[in-house]
Every structure is written in structure tokens, then in C-alpha cells.
Design a protein around this motif. Structure first.
Motif, PDB file in Angstrom:
ATOM      1  N   VAL A  59      -6.901  48.426  52.555  1.00  0.00           N
ATOM      2  CA  VAL A  59      -5.782  48.463  51.604  1.00  0.00           C
ATOM      3  C   VAL A  59      -4.462  47.983  52.206  1.00  0.00           C
ATOM      4  O   VAL A  59      -3.474  47.841  51.495  1.00  0.00           O
ATOM      5  CB  VAL A  59      -5.570  49.886  51.030  1.00  0.00           C
ATOM      6  CG1 VAL A  59      -6.799  50.320  50.234  1.00  0.00           C
ATOM      7  CG2 VAL A  59      -5.269  50.891  52.135  1.00  0.00           C
ATOM      8  N   GLN A  60      -4.437  47.746  53.494  1.00  0.00           N
ATOM      9  CA  GLN A  60      -3.142  47.436  54.082  1.00  0.00           C
ATOM     10  C   GLN A  60      -2.964  45.950  54.375  1.00  0.00           C
ATOM     11  O   GLN A  60      -3.912  45.175  54.364  1.00  0.00           O
ATOM     12  CB  GLN A  60      -2.894  48.290  55.329  1.00  0.00           C
ATOM     13  CG  GLN A  60      -3.766  47.987  56.519  1.00  0.00           C
ATOM     14  CD  GLN A  60      -3.928  49.212  57.419  1.00  0.00           C
ATOM     15  OE1 GLN A  60      -4.857  50.002  57.261  1.00  0.00           O
ATOM     16  NE2 GLN A  60      -3.037  49.362  58.377  1.00  0.00           N
ATOM     17  N   ASP A  61      -1.718  45.600  54.651  1.00  0.00           N
ATOM     18  CA  ASP A  61      -1.378  44.202  54.920  1.00  0.00           C
ATOM     19  C   ASP A  61      -1.764  43.804  56.337  1.00  0.00           C
ATOM     20  O   ASP A  61      -2.104  44.636  57.168  1.00  0.00           O
ATOM     21  CB  ASP A  61       0.134  44.005  54.732  1.00  0.00           C
ATOM     22  CG  ASP A  61       0.544  44.181  53.286  1.00  0.00           C
ATOM     23  OD1 ASP A  61      -0.203  43.711  52.400  1.00  0.00           O
ATOM     24  OD2 ASP A  61       1.600  44.795  53.028  1.00  0.00           O
ATOM     25  N   LYS A  62      -1.621  42.508  56.544  1.00  0.00           N
ATOM     26  CA  LYS A  62      -1.906  41.904  57.841  1.00  0.00           C
ATOM     27  C   LYS A  62      -1.333  42.714  59.003  1.00  0.00           C
ATOM     28  O   LYS A  62      -0.158  43.056  59.024  1.00  0.00           O
ATOM     29  CB  LYS A  62      -1.261  40.517  57.846  1.00  0.00           C
ATOM     30  CG  LYS A  62      -1.563  39.681  59.039  1.00  0.00           C
ATOM     31  CD  LYS A  62      -0.966  38.296  58.871  1.00  0.00           C
ATOM     32  CE  LYS A  62      -1.473  37.663  57.579  1.00  0.00           C
ATOM     33  NZ  LYS A  62      -1.698  36.223  57.726  1.00  0.00           N
ATOM     34  N   ALA A  63      -2.194  43.019  59.980  1.00  0.00           N
ATOM     35  CA  ALA A  63      -1.733  43.808  61.122  1.00  0.00           C
ATOM     36  C   ALA A  63      -2.726  43.702  62.268  1.00  0.00           C
ATOM     37  O   ALA A  63      -3.884  43.334  62.079  1.00  0.00           O
ATOM     38  CB  ALA A  63      -1.594  45.276  60.727  1.00  0.00           C
ATOM     39  N   THR A  64      -2.247  44.016  63.448  1.00  0.00           N
ATOM     40  CA  THR A  64      -3.097  44.092  64.634  1.00  0.00           C
ATOM     41  C   THR A  64      -3.318  45.570  64.951  1.00  0.00           C
ATOM     42  O   THR A  64      -2.416  46.259  65.398  1.00  0.00           O
ATOM     43  CB  THR A  64      -2.408  43.396  65.829  1.00  0.00           C
ATOM     44  OG1 THR A  64      -2.092  42.049  65.449  1.00  0.00           O
ATOM     45  CG2 THR A  64      -3.304  43.380  67.052  1.00  0.00           C
ATOM     46  N   TYR A  84      -8.301  43.211  63.406  1.00  0.00           N
ATOM     47  CA  TYR A  84      -7.259  42.431  62.737  1.00  0.00           C
ATOM     48  C   TYR A  84      -7.403  42.595  61.232  1.00  0.00           C
ATOM     49  O   TYR A  84      -8.489  42.403  60.692  1.00  0.00           O
ATOM     50  CB  TYR A  84      -7.411  40.934  63.050  1.00  0.00           C
ATOM     51  CG  TYR A  84      -6.976  40.489  64.426  1.00  0.00           C
ATOM     52  CD1 TYR A  84      -6.586  41.397  65.406  1.00  0.00           C
ATOM     53  CD2 TYR A  84      -6.960  39.133  64.747  1.00  0.00           C
ATOM     54  CE1 TYR A  84      -6.191  40.964  66.660  1.00  0.00           C
ATOM     55  CE2 TYR A  84      -6.564  38.688  66.003  1.00  0.00           C
ATOM     56  CZ  TYR A  84      -6.185  39.611  66.957  1.00  0.00           C
ATOM     57  OH  TYR A  84      -5.804  39.174  68.208  1.00  0.00           O
ATOM     58  N   ILE A  85      -6.306  42.916  60.591  1.00  0.00           N
ATOM     59  CA  ILE A  85      -6.309  42.909  59.133  1.00  0.00           C
ATOM     60  C   ILE A  85      -5.657  41.600  58.706  1.00  0.00           C
ATOM     61  O   ILE A  85      -4.614  41.208  59.231  1.00  0.00           O
ATOM     62  CB  ILE A  85      -5.472  44.070  58.539  1.00  0.00           C
ATOM     63  CG1 ILE A  85      -5.850  45.420  59.156  1.00  0.00           C
ATOM     64  CG2 ILE A  85      -5.594  44.101  57.021  1.00  0.00           C
ATOM     65  CD1 ILE A  85      -7.169  45.988  58.753  1.00  0.00           C
ATOM     66  N   ASP A  86      -6.323  40.946  57.774  1.00  0.00           N
ATOM     67  CA  ASP A  86      -5.811  39.690  57.275  1.00  0.00           C
ATOM     68  C   ASP A  86      -5.492  39.862  55.792  1.00  0.00           C
ATOM     69  O   ASP A  86      -6.109  40.674  55.117  1.00  0.00           O
ATOM     70  CB  ASP A  86      -6.894  38.617  57.457  1.00  0.00           C
ATOM     71  CG  ASP A  86      -6.295  37.231  57.568  1.00  0.00           C
ATOM     72  OD1 ASP A  86      -5.055  37.108  57.430  1.00  0.00           O
ATOM     73  OD2 ASP A  86      -7.058  36.280  57.776  1.00  0.00           O
ATOM     74  N   ASP A  87      -4.504  39.123  55.322  1.00  0.00           N
ATOM     75  CA  ASP A  87      -4.262  39.142  53.882  1.00  0.00           C
ATOM     76  C   ASP A  87      -4.103  37.691  53.439  1.00  0.00           C
ATOM     77  O   ASP A  87      -4.522  36.783  54.149  1.00  0.00           O
ATOM     78  CB  ASP A  87      -3.040  40.012  53.528  1.00  0.00           C
ATOM     79  CG  ASP A  87      -1.784  39.595  54.272  1.00  0.00           C
ATOM     80  OD1 ASP A  87      -1.732  38.434  54.753  1.00  0.00           O
ATOM     81  OD2 ASP A  87      -0.865  40.418  54.387  1.00  0.00           O
ATOM     82  N   ASN A  88      -3.506  37.487  52.311  1.00  0.00           N
ATOM     83  CA  ASN A  88      -3.423  36.095  51.872  1.00  0.00           C
ATOM     84  C   ASN A  88      -2.124  35.423  52.289  1.00  0.00           C
ATOM     85  O   ASN A  88      -1.620  34.545  51.623  1.00  0.00           O
ATOM     86  CB  ASN A  88      -3.634  36.001  50.365  1.00  0.00           C
ATOM     87  CG  ASN A  88      -5.060  36.392  50.021  1.00  0.00           C
ATOM     88  OD1 ASN A  88      -5.997  35.973  50.706  1.00  0.00           O
ATOM     89  ND2 ASN A  88      -5.228  37.218  49.015  1.00  0.00           N
ATOM     90  N   GLY A  89      -1.602  35.847  53.414  1.00  0.00           N
ATOM     91  CA  GLY A  89      -0.355  35.274  53.916  1.00  0.00           C
ATOM     92  C   GLY A  89      -0.533  33.816  54.339  1.00  0.00           C
ATOM     93  O   GLY A  89      -1.630  33.279  54.366  1.00  0.00           O
ATOM     94  N   THR A  90       0.593  33.214  54.677  1.00  0.00           N
ATOM     95  CA  THR A  90       0.585  31.793  55.044  1.00  0.00           C
ATOM     96  C   THR A  90       0.612  31.648  56.547  1.00  0.00           C
ATOM     97  O   THR A  90       1.624  31.312  57.124  1.00  0.00           O
ATOM     98  CB  THR A  90       1.831  31.100  54.488  1.00  0.00           C
ATOM     99  OG1 THR A  90       2.955  31.894  54.925  1.00  0.00           O
ATOM    100  CG2 THR A  90       1.800  31.013  52.999  1.00  0.00           C
ATOM    101  N   GLY A 148       2.165  48.231  62.584  1.00  0.00           N
ATOM    102  CA  GLY A 148       1.547  48.205  61.259  1.00  0.00           C
ATOM    103  C   GLY A 148       1.656  46.882  60.535  1.00  0.00           C
ATOM    104  O   GLY A 148       1.276  46.778  59.373  1.00  0.00           O
ATOM    105  N   GLY A 149       2.174  45.854  61.190  1.00  0.00           N
ATOM    106  CA  GLY A 149       2.243  44.553  60.541  1.00  0.00           C
ATOM    107  C   GLY A 149       3.570  43.858  60.707  1.00  0.00           C
ATOM    108  O   GLY A 149       4.391  44.245  61.550  1.00  0.00           O
TER     109      GLY A 149
END
Ligand code: C2O
Ligand code: CU
Ligand code: CU
Length: 502
Positions: free
Chosen positions: A173-178, A202-208, A296-297
Motif C-alpha cells: 500500500v505504500q509509495d516507492k521506498a527502500t 524495494y517498493i516501486d510505484d508508478n513514478g517517473t 519511508g520514501g
């Protein structure tokens, strides 16, 4: 007789005190790290005992001679992946690793003999993990920094016996983070991490994001260890109740590492994976770099920094621009060592002119971190008092008890936690305070607005003796979660409490 013994006691105390020295273990010149730069009662001035003296606690760290190219942990291949789901198998095992040339060191690792692979998760996915304990001792699988229900969080209640297997499922549920993962068995965390159980998530999201893993985007798991003469790890022999240090630096398990980069912007994801050592990192040429993310990102905006301090378990993502660097300049990531007034070379860089370069963009957060007025006005409803050293560490005067729930909070509700590091006669120590299952926001430090690098999501905050931090804490999921000092020996010694989220 009484007088003599009094005098003797006095002498012993004096000897003890001078042997310990009052030098702070982690002193930074950077104003904004000193959350409270003003000496309040005369004890905080330079060189005084106020800032966190420790017993013999600044074992020097050997500089990297740059002989070995940095090991880049593999990305774990999923068992199955779709847009909405991902399956991984994670196996804790013992093995042998060639850390030093032609020597096999006995180590622990995940899906390998030492450390672990990188687990990649995408926001919006449902993740299924098969967890296997192939060790001959109990362990748990804890996801440090992950928003996850208490049952799957891998605290000391969810032990896997040797040979046991278990499945967990959770939504990302969370945004991009290590983030990272490591074991958490009661009283045994420090040893298992020291022996090699630690990996990245690694959490990935739809960032650029156009950084490429292993090319211009590298993790740096920074740890210090002591090796025996025959290059083995003997945790018991070197264990220190105030945190075990070593003089040998390993990054991603590589001894004497160097990193070869192209003439471009490179993203470094730093994790202080050490049991207790604090680091102040900077570049050897004194130039500034950008910090783009915290635990947290991504930060709302990248911040320019000349130094970065990380206490155990904290992460920072930084971007270093090598485009103007010639391979003739020797540039390195260094550690400022105040005790010895020296600098330790942590990671020398080699610049390869021939490597193809990319226009790497420093990405911006798509979901800015904000503290609302409502959060600012909330009264403190949880008070945490960190105290003691060695075996006397405690939270609110108590040691960890598996059968005692210390705090309760409602799911989805923000509460303000006031966390204080109580200064004692000896000065005290920095305690990196960590909460499971959440990413919190720092409202204030000693009543002041936090410095820019603390204005992002955090799961661990370094608190110096005498300092107080106010945190806005919200749990998205339910269950029992740990909060503790991330000096792993302090955690093992009972500097941990439990909160039940209902
Ligand atoms: Cu790194 Cu209890 O956590
Ligand atoms: Cu954790
Ligand atoms: Cu501590």
C-alpha cells in the motif's frame, strides 16, 4: 575501614570514568543534525558528556583499500508475477562465503550464503511470500518499514522453528521506498543480523524513475564486523551489551569495496545495517550531494547536503553527480570519525569514461508528506521514555515482556507519540527509535520544526540524550507491533515494547 572503602570506591569510579572517556560517539558539526543545538544546562557544550558518551565505544574502522568491485545483490526472481500479484520464496540458510580471498567464512543469508537478494514489490500488488527456515535455530522474518498487519510483520511472536515453512500474504500500500528485512527472534536478533541475515526490499510505484539497478542505482548495505584471525565471525566473543562494533567494514558483504560508475548521476541507497555503529557520511572532495529519500520514501523536494548521518536501520537515498569527475580525481564516500579526528574511506569510486551515460532525473514525490494542522494540534497521547545503557536499558522503566501489551491504538487513527531519551548521570547514548508496521511523520524535535531531512516518512529516528521528538503515528493495519531501540543489543536486552492496534 568504611573510609578506606569509600576512597577505594571513589578511585574505582574515577578510573572507570576516565577509561570510558566522555567523548561523544557520534558528533556532527552539521547544525541541523543537532536537533537541539542550544546547550540547555551547560552540559551540552562541545566535548561535554551531554551528547551520548559510551563505554569504549568508538572502535576505529578500517578504510577501504578499494580492491574489490562492490557486490550488487541480485534482484530475487519471483515465483510468479502478474500486474496484481507477486509470489516470492525466501529461505533463511547457513552457508559459507568467500569474503576474503581463498577463505571460507561461515555466514547466514537469505536464498544464498550471505545477506539477501533485493525483493521488489509494486504498490497495488498483493504479495505472497513463502518463508522457509533452513537454519538450525529459530528465526522470524521481519519487514522493516513495511506497512503490514501485525501477524505478518515477523516480530518475536511469529517464530519459525528449524525446518518450518509459512505463507504470508499482504497488500502493498505504500509509495516507492527502500526498506529492508531481517530476523527478529527474542534475544537473538543481534547475532543473526551480525552473522548475515539482512536483505533489501524495494517498493516501486508508478513514478517517473529512469535509474537503472546495478548501473546507476546501487544499494549500499553498510555494516561493521570483527573477524577472527582465521576470518570467521565469532559474535559471542565480541558481543557488547551496548552494541557490537567491528573494525572491518563491509558494504553489501564486500570487504575493501570500490564502485565503478559512469560520468553521470548515480543514486546510492544507503542502509546502515550495522548492529550499533553510527555513521556520518560525506564525499571526500567536500562537495554537496542531493538527498532524495529517507526511510519511508521520497522527500517532497531533494535537499542539498554535505553530510548525512545514519544510525542503525536508517536509510537515505542520495544522488551523486559524477559527470564532472575525472577518473584522475579520487573521489570516495567517507566517514567522518570525530573521535580520532580522522576520516575513514568507506567506498572509493572509480569513474569509467567509456560507460554509456543516461540523463538521470531526480524524481519528485508524487504523494507529498504533509503534517496537517490537526496533527499539529493533537495532544500527546503516548509517552515513550528511553533510558539506560547496557543491560539496564528500558522503555518507560520496563523491559520487554512478550506477554505484556504496553500500548493500544486504533487502526487508522493518528496519535502523537512523545519519545524522550532520558539523560542519565553518565550522559547516556543515542537511541535509534523504531516502530514496526508504520511510517511516521516527525512533528517536532525539542519543540522545534524538524530539519528538512526529517520532513519525510521515517520508521526510525535517532534521538540524542536529553532530546524529545514528537511523532505523528498511524497504523493502517491491525495487530501487535514492536517498538524498540535499533541498537540490536539494546533490543535484545529488552529495550522494546509492544503496541496492539485494534
Ligand atoms: Cu529493523 Cu524491529 O526492526
Ligand atoms: Cu522493524
Ligand atoms: Cu539504545
Amino acid at each position: 575501614m568504611k573510609k578506606i572503602s569509600l576512597i577505594a570506591t571513589g578511585i574505582i569510579i574515577l578510573l572507570f570514568v576516565s577509561a570510558c572517556g566522555f567523548a561523544p560517539p557520534f558528533k556532527s558539526d552539521e547544525q541541523n543534525f543537532h536537533m537541539n543545538p542550544e546547550p540547555r544546562d551547560g552540559e551540552r557544550s562541545e566535548g561535554s558528556m551531554g551528547m551520548g558518551m559510551m563505554h569504549g565505544h568508538d572502535l576505529p574502522l578500517d578504510s577501504s583499500a578499494g580492491e574489490n568491485e562492490l557486490n550488487v545483490p541480485p534482484m530475487l526472481a519471483s515465483d510468479l508475477e502478474t500486474e496484481d500479484e507477486v509470489h516470492y520464496t525466501i529461505d533463511a540458510q547457513a552457508g559459507k562465503t568467500e569474503i576474503f580471498d581463498n577463505v571460507e567464512t561461515e555466514t547466514l543469508g537469505y536464498n544464498g550464503s550471505f545477506l539477501g537478494p533485493v525483493l521488489k514489490l509494486k504498490k497495488g500488488q498483493t504479495a505472497h511470500f513463502t518463508l522457509k527456515n533452513s537454519l538450525d535455530e529459530e528465526t522470524t522474518f521481519h519487514w522493516h518499514g513495511l506497512i503490514i498487519d501485525g501477524e505478518a510483520d515477523g516480530g518475536p511472536h511469529t517464530v519459525l522453528a528449524p525446518g518450518e515453512e509459512k505463507e504470508i500474504t499482504f497488500d502493498v500500500v505504500q509509495d516507492k521506498a527502500t526498506l529492508w528485512f531481517h530476523p527478529h527472534p527474542e534475544g537473538e536478533t543481534a547475532k543473526q543480523v551480525y552473522d548475515g541475515l539482512a536483505g533489501l526490499m524495494y517498493i516501486d510505484d508508478n513514478g517517473t524513475d529512469n535509474y537503472e539497478y546495478g548501473k546507476n542505482d546501487f544499494p549500499l548495505i553498510i555494516q561493521d564486523k570483527t573477524f577472527t584471525e582465521d576470518k570467521q565471525l565469532d559474535y559471542k566473543a565480541v558481543r557488547d551489551p551496548d552494541g557490537t562494533m567491528g573494525e572491518t567494514l563491509l558494504i553489501n558483504g564486500t570487504v575493501n569495496p570500490k564502485l565503478t560508475v559512469g560520468k553521470e548521476k548515480v543514486r546510492l541507497r544507503l542502509l546502515n545495517g550495522s548492529n550499533m555503529r553510527n555513521y556520518t557520511f560525506k564525499l571526500s572532495n567536500g562537495e554537496a550531494f542531493e538527498q532524495i529519500a529517507t526511510d519511508g520514501g521520497l522527500l517532497n523536494d531533494p535537499i542539498e547536503r554535505e553530510k548525512i548521518e545514519l544510525t542503525p536501520s536508517e536509510r537515505a537515498e542520495i544522488v551523486v553527480d559524477f559527470s564532472e569527475i575525472d577518473d584522475l580525481d579520487d573521489l570516495a564516500l567517507i566517514r567522518e570519525d570525530h573521535e580520532a579526528n580522522e576520516e575513514t574511506v568507506v567506498l572509493p569510486f572509480d569513474v569509467d569514461e567509456n560507460q554509456a551515460v543516461t540523463e538521470n532525473k531526480v524524481e519528485k514525490s508524487t504523494n507529498p508528506v504533509e503534517i496537517t494542522d490537526e496533527e499539529l494540534e493533537k495532544p500527546v497521547t503516548k509517552e515513550i521514555n528511553l533510558s539506560g545503557m547496557g543491560h539496564h536499558v528500558a522503555i518507560n522503566g520496563k523491559k520487554f515482556d512478550k506477554d505484556r501489551i504496553d500500548l493500544e491504538q486504533k487502526q487508522g487513527e493518528t496519535e502523537v507519540w512523545e519519545v524522550k531519551n532520558e539523560r542519565d548521570m553518565m550522559g547516556g547514548m543515542i537511541h535509534p527509535f523504531h516502530i514496526h508496521g508504520t511510517q511516521f511523520k516527525v512533528i517536532s524535535v525539542n519543540g522545534e520544526e524538524p530539519p528538512a531531512h526529517l520532513q519525510g516518512y521515517k520508521d526510525t529516528i535517532s534521538i540524542e540524550p536529553g532530546d524529545t521528538a514528537k511523532l505523528a503515528v498511524k497504523f493502517e493495519e491491525k495487530g501487535i507491533y514492536m517498538y524498540h531501540c535499533h541498537i540490536l543489543e539494546h533490543e535484545d536486552n529488552g529495550m522494546m515494547g509492544q503496541i496492539e492496534v485494534k
